[in-house]
Motif scaffolding. Structure first.
Motif, PDB file in Angstrom:
ATOM      1  N   LEU A   1       0.830  -1.199   0.000  1.00 44.53           N
ATOM      2  CA  LEU A   1       0.000   0.000   0.000  1.00 44.53           C
ATOM      3  C   LEU A   1       0.867   1.252   0.000  1.00 44.53           C
ATOM      4  O   LEU A   1       0.618   2.191  -0.774  1.00 44.53           O
ATOM      5  CB  LEU A   1      -0.931  -0.014   1.217  1.00 44.53           C
ATOM      6  CG  LEU A   1      -1.899   1.139   1.349  1.00 44.53           C
ATOM      7  CD1 LEU A   1      -2.866   1.151   0.162  1.00 44.53           C
ATOM      8  CD2 LEU A   1      -2.670   1.057   2.658  1.00 44.53           C
TER       9      LEU A   1
ATOM     10  N   SER B   1       2.452   1.623  -3.344  1.00 43.03           N
ATOM     11  CA  SER B   1       1.495   2.128  -4.339  1.00 43.03           C
ATOM     12  C   SER B   1       1.204   3.599  -4.090  1.00 43.03           C
ATOM     13  O   SER B   1       1.062   4.374  -5.037  1.00 43.03           O
ATOM     14  CB  SER B   1       0.214   1.301  -4.338  1.00 43.03           C
ATOM     15  OG  SER B   1      -0.524   1.522  -3.159  1.00 43.03           O
ATOM     16  N   LYS B   2       1.160   4.016  -2.827  1.00 39.12           N
ATOM     17  CA  LYS B   2       0.948   5.436  -2.527  1.00 39.12           C
ATOM     18  C   LYS B   2       2.152   6.255  -2.974  1.00 39.12           C
ATOM     19  O   LYS B   2       1.988   7.367  -3.485  1.00 39.12           O
ATOM     20  CB  LYS B   2       0.674   5.638  -1.039  1.00 39.12           C
ATOM     21  CG  LYS B   2      -0.698   5.157  -0.641  1.00 39.12           C
ATOM     22  CD  LYS B   2      -1.063   5.561   0.745  1.00 39.12           C
ATOM     23  CE  LYS B   2      -2.459   5.041   1.032  1.00 39.12           C
ATOM     24  NZ  LYS B   2      -3.161   5.786   1.979  1.00 39.12           N
TER      25      LYS B   2
ATOM     26  N   GLU C   1       1.801   6.456  -6.623  1.00 38.78           N
ATOM     27  CA  GLU C   1       0.759   7.430  -6.940  1.00 38.78           C
ATOM     28  C   GLU C   1       1.269   8.843  -6.703  1.00 38.78           C
ATOM     29  O   GLU C   1       1.012   9.760  -7.499  1.00 38.78           O
ATOM     30  CB  GLU C   1      -0.488   7.175  -6.083  1.00 38.78           C
ATOM     31  CG  GLU C   1      -1.259   5.935  -6.450  1.00 38.78           C
ATOM     32  CD  GLU C   1      -2.386   5.637  -5.465  1.00 38.78           C
ATOM     33  OE1 GLU C   1      -2.737   6.527  -4.647  1.00 38.78           O
ATOM     34  OE2 GLU C   1      -2.909   4.517  -5.503  1.00 38.78           O
ATOM     35  N   SER C   2       2.005   9.007  -5.596  1.00 35.77           N
ATOM     36  CA  SER C   2       2.554  10.324  -5.263  1.00 35.77           C
ATOM     37  C   SER C   2       3.557  10.762  -6.318  1.00 35.77           C
ATOM     38  O   SER C   2       3.574  11.924  -6.728  1.00 35.77           O
ATOM     39  CB  SER C   2       3.205  10.263  -3.882  1.00 35.77           C
ATOM     40  OG  SER C   2       3.798  11.479  -3.553  1.00 35.77           O
TER      41      SER C   2
END
Length: 173
Positions: free
Chosen positions: A127, A130-131, A134-135
């Motif tokens: 997670l 993935s963050k 994404e960031s």
């Protein structure tokens, strides 16, 4: 014909180094029974004689017809100790086996808990990754927008300069 039951019972009580109560308890008898047999006031039942002879590994014939104190027979007087030792060892083995089972169960439980913890940690790492991804994508998009804005501002400034140049051809910026 003389029998040696009373003499042999007295001999066995002494050989066992126990009281008449203790001796009687070994064969389901009380002190009074043993005293009556030793004092020749009564005779033990055949079942009692069989039990005593079996315990000491002597023949019924020897017990009844021979004086055991005069014989060089080795009597099994340590059976009680061996039985008690055997029971203690059996209990200790059972306790050890129970502990082994308990430890195995605990290890399985801890292993399962650790596996669950590892899965949760892996999920959190995934997670977070993935963050981060994404960031990073978001940051790239922001930089792209900023770049476009800066290009727009640059273009706007250049347009303004061009307008000024067109409206005032003599002035140089």
């Amino acid at each position: 014909m003389k029998n040696y039951i009373s003499n042999n019972l007295s001999f066995l009580v002494n050989k066992m180094n126990c009281s008449r109560d203790e001796f009687g308890a070994m064969f389901g008898l009380n002190r009074g029974n043993i005293s009556f047999y030793i004092n020749e006031k009564s005779q033990p039942k055949i079942e009692t004689i069989q039990s005593i002879c079996d315990y000491f590994k002597i023949s019924i014939d020897d017990f009844i017809n021979n004086d055991l104190s005069n014989k060089n027979t080795s009597l099994n007087t340590s059976k009680t100790t061996n039985t008690v030792d055997s029971e203690i060892i059996t209990k200790e083995i059972q306790l050890r086996d129970d502990l082994i089972v308990a430890y195995k169960d605990k290890i399985e439980l801890l292993t399962k808990q650790n596996e669950e913890i590892l899965v949760r940690l892996e999920n959190k790492v995934d997670l977070a990754t993935s963050k981060i991804d994404e960031s990073a994508i978001l940051n790239q998009n922001i930089f792209k927008e900023l770049e476009e804005q800066l290009e727009y501002i640059n273009l706007k400034e250049n347009l303004e300069k061009a307008k000024k140049m067109v409206s005032n051809p003599t002035k140089k910026s």
